[in-house]
Structure formats: structure tokens, C-alpha cells
Design a protein around this motif. Structure first.
Motif, PDB file in Angstrom:
ATOM      1  N   LEU A  46       0.847  -1.203   0.000  1.00 35.83           N
ATOM      2  CA  LEU A  46       0.000   0.000   0.000  1.00 35.83           C
ATOM      3  C   LEU A  46       0.882   1.253   0.000  1.00 35.83           C
ATOM      4  N   LYS A  47       0.368   2.364  -0.534  1.00 34.83           N
ATOM      5  CA  LYS A  47      -0.890   2.355  -1.245  1.00 34.83           C
ATOM      6  C   LYS A  47      -0.687   2.190  -2.742  1.00 34.83           C
ATOM      7  N   GLY A  48       0.527   2.421  -3.199  1.00 38.07           N
ATOM      8  CA  GLY A  48       0.784   2.500  -4.644  1.00 38.07           C
ATOM      9  C   GLY A  48       0.310   1.299  -5.452  1.00 38.07           C
ATOM     10  N   ALA A  49       0.389   0.099  -4.856  1.00 42.34           N
ATOM     11  CA  ALA A  49       0.130  -1.118  -5.626  1.00 42.34           C
ATOM     12  C   ALA A  49      -1.353  -1.504  -5.714  1.00 42.34           C
ATOM     13  N   VAL A 102       3.689  -7.631  -4.527  1.00 48.52           N
ATOM     14  CA  VAL A 102       3.178  -6.886  -5.676  1.00 48.52           C
ATOM     15  C   VAL A 102       3.447  -5.398  -5.450  1.00 48.52           C
ATOM     16  N   GLU A 103       4.259  -4.821  -6.333  1.00 47.97           N
ATOM     17  CA  GLU A 103       4.622  -3.402  -6.227  1.00 47.97           C
ATOM     18  C   GLU A 103       4.186  -2.653  -7.477  1.00 47.97           C
ATOM     19  N   ASP A 104       3.966  -1.365  -7.324  1.00 47.75           N
ATOM     20  CA  ASP A 104       3.669  -0.536  -8.484  1.00 47.75           C
ATOM     21  C   ASP A 104       4.946  -0.102  -9.181  1.00 47.75           C
ATOM     22  N   ILE A 105       5.965   0.284  -8.386  1.00 47.60           N
ATOM     23  CA  ILE A 105       7.190   0.794  -9.005  1.00 47.60           C
ATOM     24  C   ILE A 105       8.411   0.522  -8.149  1.00 47.60           C
ATOM     25  N   ILE A 106       9.512   0.204  -8.832  1.00 36.07           N
ATOM     26  CA  ILE A 106      10.817   0.135  -8.181  1.00 36.07           C
ATOM     27  C   ILE A 106      11.604   1.324  -8.705  1.00 36.07           C
ATOM     28  N   ASP A 107      11.931   2.207  -7.786  1.00 35.56           N
ATOM     29  CA  ASP A 107      12.622   3.441  -8.149  1.00 35.56           C
ATOM     30  C   ASP A 107      14.079   3.274  -7.708  1.00 35.56           C
ATOM     31  N   SER A 108      14.412   3.669  -6.494  1.00 38.43           N
ATOM     32  CA  SER A 108      15.770   3.420  -5.993  1.00 38.43           C
ATOM     33  C   SER A 108      15.960   1.947  -5.645  1.00 38.43           C
ATOM     34  N   GLY A 109      14.851   1.226  -5.410  1.00 38.30           N
ATOM     35  CA  GLY A 109      14.924  -0.177  -5.003  1.00 38.30           C
ATOM     36  C   GLY A 109      15.059  -0.344  -3.495  1.00 38.30           C
ATOM     37  N   LEU A 110      15.170   0.771  -2.782  1.00 38.38           N
ATOM     38  CA  LEU A 110      15.420   0.694  -1.331  1.00 38.38           C
ATOM     39  C   LEU A 110      14.233   0.112  -0.564  1.00 38.38           C
ATOM     40  N   THR A 111      13.020   0.495  -0.958  1.00 36.08           N
ATOM     41  CA  THR A 111      11.830  -0.012  -0.277  1.00 36.08           C
ATOM     42  C   THR A 111      11.750  -1.532  -0.411  1.00 36.08           C
ATOM     43  N   LEU A 112      11.890  -1.986  -1.650  1.00 29.48           N
ATOM     44  CA  LEU A 112      11.724  -3.404  -1.921  1.00 29.48           C
ATOM     45  C   LEU A 112      12.847  -4.244  -1.336  1.00 29.48           C
ATOM     46  N   LEU A 162       0.058   5.452  -8.381  1.00 31.87           N
ATOM     47  CA  LEU A 162       1.231   6.252  -8.014  1.00 31.87           C
ATOM     48  C   LEU A 162       0.835   7.702  -7.742  1.00 31.87           C
ATOM     49  N   ASP A 163       1.381   8.230  -6.649  1.00 30.86           N
ATOM     50  CA  ASP A 163       0.979   9.575  -6.227  1.00 30.86           C
ATOM     51  C   ASP A 163       2.113  10.569  -6.274  1.00 30.86           C
ATOM     52  N   TYR A 164       1.738  11.831  -6.228  1.00 30.64           N
ATOM     53  CA  TYR A 164       2.630  12.880  -5.768  1.00 30.64           C
ATOM     54  C   TYR A 164       1.885  13.585  -4.645  1.00 30.64           C
TER      55      TYR A 164
HETATM   56  C1  PRP Z   1       6.571   4.426  -3.612  1.00 32.89           C
HETATM   57  C2  PRP Z   1       6.231   3.294  -4.561  1.00 32.89           C
HETATM   58  C3  PRP Z   1       7.110   2.167  -4.093  1.00 32.89           C
HETATM   59  C4  PRP Z   1       8.353   2.890  -3.594  1.00 32.89           C
HETATM   60  C5  PRP Z   1       9.445   2.829  -4.615  1.00 32.89           C
HETATM   61  O1  PRP Z   1       5.838   4.235  -2.421  1.00 32.89           O
HETATM   62  O2  PRP Z   1       4.869   2.954  -4.471  1.00 32.89           O
HETATM   63  O3  PRP Z   1       6.504   1.474  -3.037  1.00 32.89           O
HETATM   64  O4  PRP Z   1       7.966   4.267  -3.386  1.00 32.89           O
HETATM   65  O5  PRP Z   1      10.528   3.619  -4.227  1.00 32.89           O
HETATM   66  P1  PRP Z   1      11.995   3.073  -4.009  1.00 32.89           P
HETATM   67  O6  PRP Z   1      12.282   1.993  -4.989  1.00 32.89           O
HETATM   68  O7  PRP Z   1      12.854   4.304  -4.279  1.00 32.89           O
HETATM   69  O8  PRP Z   1      12.123   2.652  -2.601  1.00 32.89           O
HETATM   70  P2  PRP Z   1       5.657   5.387  -1.338  1.00 32.89           P
HETATM   71  O9  PRP Z   1       6.704   5.243  -0.298  1.00 32.89           O
HETATM   72  O10 PRP Z   1       5.578   6.709  -2.042  1.00 32.89           O
HETATM   73  O11 PRP Z   1       4.275   5.051  -0.650  1.00 32.89           O
HETATM   74  P3  PRP Z   1       2.875   4.890  -1.412  1.00 32.89           P
HETATM   75  O12 PRP Z   1       2.908   3.586  -2.127  1.00 32.89           O
HETATM   76  O13 PRP Z   1       1.863   4.911  -0.318  1.00 32.89           O
HETATM   77  O14 PRP Z   1       2.749   6.056  -2.348  1.00 32.89           O
END
Ligand code: PRP
Ligand code: MN
Ligand code: MG
Length: 183
Positions: A46-49, A102-112, A162-164
Motif C-alpha cells: 500500500l498504497k501504490g500497488a 506486488v509493487e507498483d514501481i521500483i525506483d531506488s529499489g530501497l523499499t523493496l 502512483l501519487d505525488y
Molecule cells: C513508492 C512506490 C514504491 C516505492 C518505490 O511508495 O509505491 O513502493 O515508493 O521507491 P523506491 O524503490 O525508491 O524505494 P511510497 O513510499 O511513495 O508510498 P505509497 O505507495 O503509499 O505512495
């Protein structure tokens, strides 16, 4: 909707639907419908996915169960802090289960990368990841991802979950955000 905040449509609704179907077929092949580990457990982040999670579950031809975790690394900024907080943990034990994050986006990859480490300590039978989007040029750590929908350029994207600053999640497509919105 949202005036001219969206600079361009990067991925249309139709493209998202086609890719989701393609990913669902690949995933269904990896997990037998009557696995001894039980139904495949989708763990939505949550919440992006949210939208990808529900559309993927409907597209899968195997039974799945759904759990959600809420973690946050961005807050209302446009770049990842690397500091991951659990806002909501899983309700169920995942030991012995086949788990698909299940993720919406991998950006830096740090979250995952943090989440995979966290969930792997709970001893699932298997732990894999499907993400709709990935930004190869933004990766700051290596994460093994079994299934990727689209590799996209390193631009700030919104929509389809995906939000801003919590806005734009409700757009049915993925768009790039006009820099005037966050500068
Ligand atoms: C966003 C996105 C991923 C994560 C990716 O979530 O949904 O979960 O960042 O970023 P990373 O690869 O750089 O770690 P966010 O923390 O914004 O929370 P949200 O899903 O509630 O918007
Ligand atoms: Mn997220
Ligand atoms: Mg966010």
C-alpha cells in the motif's frame, strides 16, 4: 481532471491491461493451482500497488489470497529517503507460503530491498516480486525481481496508484508530472 498537471501519458490504460494479462500468464505457470504450500499469497504494498494488485489478481487463472502491507519511504517528497517505515504489517503468518510481493514501481529499489529482507526472515516457502514499473537509471541497490512490466525513464510518474503528495493515484493511466507541480 487535474488541469495540465500531467505533461504526457507514458503508458495507456490499454497497455497496462495487456501487460497485466501477460504477467498473469507467466506467474500462473510458476505456481501450480494445487500447490502443497496453499494458494499463492499476494502481498500488495500500500498504497501504490492497489490498482495493479486488484487487476493482477483478477487476471490470474490460479487461486490467490491477498494481504497488504503499508510501508512508506517517500512521504511527500519526490525522491526516496531510504528510510522505510512499516505503517501496517501483515495480518497473517507467511511461514511456508508461496509469497509474491506486488509493487507498483521500483525506483531506488530501497523499499523493496528492505521489504524482501524483512519478509524473508518470516520463512516463506518462496518469495518473489512482481512490479508494474521499474526505473533502471534510478536503482541504488540490487534487488532480484522475477517479473517487471515496464522499464521506464527516470522521470516522476503518477497515476494508476502512483501519487505525488497523495494526489493523482486515481488516474487510470501512467503519466509524467509537469515539473511545475513540484518545483
Ligand atoms: C513508492 C512506490 C514504491 C516505492 C518505490 O511508495 O509505491 O513502493 O515508493 O521507491 P523506491 O524503490 O525508491 O524505494 P511510497 O513510499 O511513495 O508510498 P505509497 O505507495 O503509499 O505512495
Ligand atoms: Mn509504494
Ligand atoms: Mg508515494
Amino acid at each position: 481532471m487535474y488541469g495540465d498537471d500531467i505533461a504526457s501519458v507514458l503508458i495507456t490504460q490499454e497497455e497496462i491491461a495487456a501487460k497485466t494479462k501477460e504477467l498473469a500468464e507467466l506467474i500462473a505457470k510458476r505456481y501450480p493451482a494445487d500447490a502443497p504450500e496453499g494458494d499463492l499469497l499476494l502481498v500488495g504494498v500500500l498504497k501504490g500497488a492497489i490498482f495493479f494488485m486488484t487487476d493482477l489478481a483478477k487476471a490470474l487463472s490460479i487461486p490467490t489470497q491477498m494481504e497488504f502491507m503499508a510501508v512508506s519511504s517517500y512521504g511527500s517528497s519526490t525522491s526516496s529517503s531510504g528510510v522505510v517505515r512499516i505503517m501496517k504489517d501483515l495480518d497473517k503468518d507467511i511461514a511456508g507460503r508461496n509469497v509474491l510481493i506486488v509493487e507498483d514501481i521500483i525506483d531506488s529499489g530501497l523499499t523493496l530491498s528492505w521489504l524482501k529482507r524483512n519478509l524473508s526472515t518470516r520463512n516463506p516457502a518462496s518469495l518473489e516480486v512482481v512490479t508494474l514499473l521499474r526505473k533502471p537509471d534510478a536503482l541504488r541497490t540490487h534487488v532480484d525481481v522475477a517479473h517487471v512490466g515496464f522499464d521506464i525513464p527516470n522521470e516522476f510518474v503518477v497515476g494508476y496508484g502512483l501519487d505525488y503528495a497523495e494526489r493523482y493515484r486515481d488516474l487510470p493511466y501512467i503519466g509524467t508530472l509537469d515539473p511545475k507541480v513540484y518545483s
